[in-house]
Design an enzyme around this catalytic site. Structure first.
Site, PDB file in Angstrom:
ATOM      1  N   CYS A 106       0.675  -1.586  -0.098  1.00 35.68           N
ATOM      2  CA  CYS A 106       0.040  -0.117  -0.108  1.00 35.68           C
ATOM      3  C   CYS A 106       0.824   0.953  -0.043  1.00 35.68           C
ATOM      4  O   CYS A 106       1.566   1.281  -0.590  1.00 35.68           O
ATOM      5  CB  CYS A 106      -0.781   0.159   0.566  1.00 35.68           C
ATOM      6  SG  CYS A 106      -2.373   0.763   1.041  1.00 35.68           S
ATOM      7  N   HIS A 209      -4.376  -4.429   0.321  1.00 35.34           N
ATOM      8  CA  HIS A 209      -4.327  -4.952   1.724  1.00 35.34           C
ATOM      9  C   HIS A 209      -3.811  -6.740   1.671  1.00 35.34           C
ATOM     10  O   HIS A 209      -4.607  -6.954   1.901  1.00 35.34           O
ATOM     11  CB  HIS A 209      -4.582  -4.556   2.146  1.00 35.34           C
ATOM     12  CG  HIS A 209      -4.336  -3.032   3.053  1.00 35.34           C
ATOM     13  ND1 HIS A 209      -3.045  -2.796   3.664  1.00 35.34           N
ATOM     14  CD2 HIS A 209      -4.663  -1.541   2.147  1.00 35.34           C
ATOM     15  CE1 HIS A 209      -2.629  -1.420   3.486  1.00 35.34           C
ATOM     16  NE2 HIS A 209      -3.723  -0.520   2.676  1.00 35.34           N
ATOM     17  N   GLU A 211      -2.380  -8.496   3.818  1.00 34.53           N
ATOM     18  CA  GLU A 211      -3.081  -8.876   5.159  1.00 34.53           C
ATOM     19  C   GLU A 211      -4.064  -8.528   5.619  1.00 34.53           C
ATOM     20  O   GLU A 211      -5.156  -9.236   6.312  1.00 34.53           O
ATOM     21  CB  GLU A 211      -2.184  -8.181   5.653  1.00 34.53           C
ATOM     22  CG  GLU A 211      -2.542  -6.430   6.558  1.00 34.53           C
ATOM     23  CD  GLU A 211      -2.453  -5.812   5.273  1.00 34.53           C
ATOM     24  OE1 GLU A 211      -2.623  -4.567   5.533  1.00 34.53           O
ATOM     25  OE2 GLU A 211      -2.022  -5.704   4.231  1.00 34.53           O
TER      26      GLU A 211
END
Length: 239
Positions: A106, A209, A211
């Protein structure tokens, strides 16, 4: 000993700040967990001394100051932190100078693009793809999901084994002009660049993202697995 991976500390205090600051600080640990899942050791750093470091991961966070890339300083940016910009950019440039592999996530992708002389779109216009998340109605931010097309022959494509994947998006800025030596390796349907690699250097970055909760395990691990391969490759040893 496992390879040592430097991650620049997040320097913004989330108390009383934009909710996105707290989110960025919280997911720092989630990114670190995905690094460790590749049997890599994480070292949180506050300067650009990369002695003994085998790789660098640039995580998410606030907006890079538009002044860093000749942008519009009056644009609607959040959490512009000069100290954070200096730390992240110095680490990115030091790692590249030494041939140390880099992964950006990001903001990390945006930092890399600026470090290589590229520009950013300060605030994405409305398009056919929703990149910026909204509120869940309880004061928390939620991800928005959309597909990206992955370039054949890229390191990322080798890991995801698919021409198109769905990703968790959480950004209001994106790459404008690509930095020198960088190539786009994933693109959203509206043309926004979603992943980059360097033509020659061991660098990979994603705008989304991995995650985020709800990301399939293979897709969450993919950028980190590609990064770990570079860290362990004899072709990319720090000088």
């Amino acid at each position: 000993m496992p390879p040592r991976i430097a991650m620049p500390a997040r320097l913004s205090d989330p108390i009383g700040a934009d909710a996105r600051v707290g989110l960025a600080n919280a997911i720092f640990d989630d990114v670190a967990a995905l690094v460790r899942a590749e049997d890599l050791d994480v070292l949180v750093v506050r300067d650009a001394d990369l002695t003994g470091v085998d790789g660098v991961v640039l995580p998410g966070g606030g907006d890079v100051d538009p002044a860093r890339y000749g942008g519009d300083t009056a644009a609607p940016c959040y959490d512009v932190n000069p100290a954070q910009d200096t730390l992240d950019l110095e680490i990115a440039r030091a790692a590249h100078a030494r041939g140390i592999p880099i992964l950006g996530v990001c903001r990390g992708l945006q930092v890399l693009n600026v470090a290589f002389g590229g520009t950013l779109i300060e605030d994405l216009p409305v398009s056919s793809v929703r990149h910026t998340p909204g509120s869940d109605g309880c004061g928390g931010l939620e991800w928005t999901w959309h597909p990206v097309t992955v370039a054949a022959g890229s390191r990322l494509r080798a890991e995801v084994d698919a021409d198109e994947i769905s990703v968790a998006s959480g950004h209001h800025q994106a790459i404008g002009r690509l930095g020198e030596g960088l190539v786009a390796t994933a693109v959203a349907h509206d043309g926004v660049i979603e992943a980059i690699e360097h033509r020659d250097a061991p660098i990979i970055a994603v705008q989304w993202h991995p995650e985020a909760d709800g990301t399939p395990a293979l897709l969450a691990a993919a950028p980190f697995a590609a990064f770990a391969d570079m860290v362990r490759s004899p072709a990319f040893r720090a000088s």
